[in-house]
Design an enzyme around this catalytic site. Structure first.
Site, PDB file in Angstrom:
ATOM      1  N   LYS A   1    -144.333   9.861 -16.579  1.00  0.00           N
ATOM      2  CA  LYS A   1    -144.460   8.738 -15.635  1.00  0.00           C
ATOM      3  C   LYS A   1    -145.615   8.942 -14.654  1.00  0.00           C
ATOM      4  CE  LYS A   1    -140.548   8.798 -13.852  1.00  0.00           C
ATOM      5  NZ  LYS A   1    -139.901   9.267 -12.815  1.00  0.00           N
TER       6      LYS A   1
ATOM      7  N   ARG B   1    -134.651   4.373  -7.840  1.00  0.00           N
ATOM      8  CA  ARG B   1    -133.890   5.230  -8.757  1.00  0.00           C
ATOM      9  C   ARG B   1    -132.430   4.798  -8.815  1.00  0.00           C
ATOM     10  NH1 ARG B   1    -137.654   9.603  -9.372  1.00  0.00           N
ATOM     11  NH2 ARG B   1    -136.672  11.619  -9.294  1.00  0.00           N
TER      12      ARG B   1
ATOM     13  N   ARG C   1    -143.819  23.186 -17.020  1.00  0.00           N
ATOM     14  CA  ARG C   1    -144.718  22.446 -16.125  1.00  0.00           C
ATOM     15  C   ARG C   1    -145.176  23.308 -14.948  1.00  0.00           C
ATOM     16  NH1 ARG C   1    -143.008  16.591 -13.785  1.00  0.00           N
ATOM     17  NH2 ARG C   1    -141.523  17.651 -12.446  1.00  0.00           N
TER      18      ARG C   1
ATOM     19  N   ARG D   1    -142.470  24.070  -9.586  1.00  0.00           N
ATOM     20  CA  ARG D   1    -141.690  23.423  -8.537  1.00  0.00           C
ATOM     21  C   ARG D   1    -140.273  23.980  -8.501  1.00  0.00           C
ATOM     22  NH1 ARG D   1    -142.622  17.049  -9.407  1.00  0.00           N
ATOM     23  NH2 ARG D   1    -140.364  17.171  -9.122  1.00  0.00           N
TER      24      ARG D   1
ATOM     25  N   ARG E   1    -130.853  17.330 -12.593  1.00  0.00           N
ATOM     26  CA  ARG E   1    -131.684  16.133 -12.380  1.00  0.00           C
ATOM     27  C   ARG E   1    -131.567  15.182 -13.560  1.00  0.00           C
ATOM     28  NH1 ARG E   1    -137.188  18.720 -11.983  1.00  0.00           N
ATOM     29  NH2 ARG E   1    -138.080  16.713 -11.437  1.00  0.00           N
TER      30      ARG E   1
HETATM   31  P1  AMP Z   1    -139.935  13.547  -8.863  1.00  0.00           P
HETATM   32  O1  AMP Z   1    -141.245  14.098  -8.353  1.00  0.00           O
HETATM   33  O2  AMP Z   1    -139.971  12.078  -9.150  1.00  0.00           O
HETATM   34  O3  AMP Z   1    -139.344  14.354  -9.982  1.00  0.00           O
HETATM   35  O4  AMP Z   1    -138.920  13.683  -7.654  1.00  0.00           O
HETATM   36  C1  AMP Z   1    -138.593  14.953  -7.135  1.00  0.00           C
HETATM   37  C2  AMP Z   1    -137.326  14.878  -6.306  1.00  0.00           C
HETATM   38  O5  AMP Z   1    -137.541  13.945  -5.240  1.00  0.00           O
HETATM   39  C3  AMP Z   1    -136.101  14.360  -7.010  1.00  0.00           C
HETATM   40  O6  AMP Z   1    -135.428  15.381  -7.723  1.00  0.00           O
HETATM   41  C4  AMP Z   1    -135.274  13.881  -5.821  1.00  0.00           C
HETATM   42  O7  AMP Z   1    -134.722  14.961  -5.101  1.00  0.00           O
HETATM   43  C5  AMP Z   1    -136.357  13.256  -4.961  1.00  0.00           C
HETATM   44  N1  AMP Z   1    -136.570  11.826  -5.276  1.00  0.00           N
HETATM   45  C6  AMP Z   1    -137.685  11.261  -5.833  1.00  0.00           C
HETATM   46  N2  AMP Z   1    -137.547   9.938  -5.941  1.00  0.00           N
HETATM   47  C7  AMP Z   1    -136.327   9.646  -5.435  1.00  0.00           C
HETATM   48  C8  AMP Z   1    -135.592   8.437  -5.272  1.00  0.00           C
HETATM   49  N3  AMP Z   1    -136.106   7.253  -5.635  1.00  0.00           N
HETATM   50  N4  AMP Z   1    -134.352   8.518  -4.718  1.00  0.00           N
HETATM   51  C9  AMP Z   1    -133.828   9.690  -4.322  1.00  0.00           C
HETATM   52  N5  AMP Z   1    -134.464  10.872  -4.462  1.00  0.00           N
HETATM   53  C10 AMP Z   1    -135.700  10.856  -5.012  1.00  0.00           C
END
Ligand code: AMP
Length: 218
Positions: free
Chosen positions: A9, A84, A123, A156, A167
């Site tokens: 994404k 989300r 990653r 990360r 997740r």
């Molecule tokens: P990502 O970089 O999209 O994998 O997001 C990393 C982390 O950010 C996720 O595991 C959540 O803890 C938080 N996060 C990102 N987007 C959201 C969202 N829309 N709602 C809630 N938590 C989010």
């Protein structure tokens, strides 16, 4: 854009934003920026993110809607990682409606979960510019160093196996509800993301430029 973590994404959203002149807003980046602020809010965000949990809707909605509003003048916004949850989708629709705008299209990147698990576990991310590498399929030229700005590459906190598992389980549950929500509006399009990145980008550009929203994915 919808899709599990590791579906590409972020990479695709960046490429599309450049190709189509859209502003790219990644919820993970917005939340990570809040987290690094060292404020009480930032510390709360950190607790959830590092555990692989979703940040509560109330905080996420406030931060992301503010970010979207700050881009009001741009020709369009590509949202990556937000909404989300259905509550977030409703809040977004409401905020956009207040400005006479709406979500035009929802693109779901389809990638089998065993493929994304492997992608996430290999990653690496640049600590300074956020560029993403994969030790198996897209390694940096020098181990541990970013090709773009020589920043340190790290894994990360939420890309370790336990957090990945959590997740993805959360994603499966939330995504089912979210896709039902957007199906009701008839704006969801699925694209096969388990192909070379450049091919996926071409399909996504075609989908975004086609007002009839064809379902693609060979
Ligand atoms: P990502 O970089 O999209 O994998 O997001 C990393 C982390 O950010 C996720 O595991 C959540 O803890 C938080 N996060 C990102 N987007 C959201 C969202 N829309 N709602 C809630 N938590 C989010």
């Amino acid at each position: 854009m919808l899709g599990p973590q590791g579906s590409g994404k972020g990479t695709q959203a960046l490429a599309l934003a450049v190709r189509l002149g859209l502003a790219h807003i990644a919820s993970g980046d917005v939340l990570r920026a809040a987290r690094s602020g060292g404020t009480p809010l930032g510390n709360e965000v950190r607790r959830y993110m590092d555990a692989g949990d979703l940040v509560p809707d109330e905080i996420t909605i406030r931060l992301l809607i503010d970010t979207v509003k700050a881009r009001e003048g741009t020709s369009g916004v590509l949202l990556d990682g937000f909404p989300r949850t259905v509550a977030q989708a409703e809040a977004l629709d409401e905020a956009l409606a207040q400005q006479g705008k709406r979500v035009d299209k929802v693109i779901e990147l389809l990638v089998p979960l065993d493929v994304v698990k492997q992608r996430l576990a290999s990653r690496l991310t640049c600590r300074t510019c956020g560029a993403v590498y994969n030790t198996l399929t897209n390694p940096p030229q020098v181990s541990g160093v970013c090709d773009l700005d020589a920043g340190e590459l790290y894994r990360r906190e939420d890309d370790y196996p336990e957090a990945i598992q959590k997740r993805l389980a959360i994603w499966e549950e939330q995504n089912a509800e979210l896709t039902r929500y957007y199906d009701a509006g008839g704006i969801r399009v699925q694209v096969n993301g388990d192909r070379p990145p450049a091919e996926v980008t071409e399909d996504l550009v075609a989908v975004l430029q086609d007002s009839d929203s064809p379902v693609t994915g060979r």
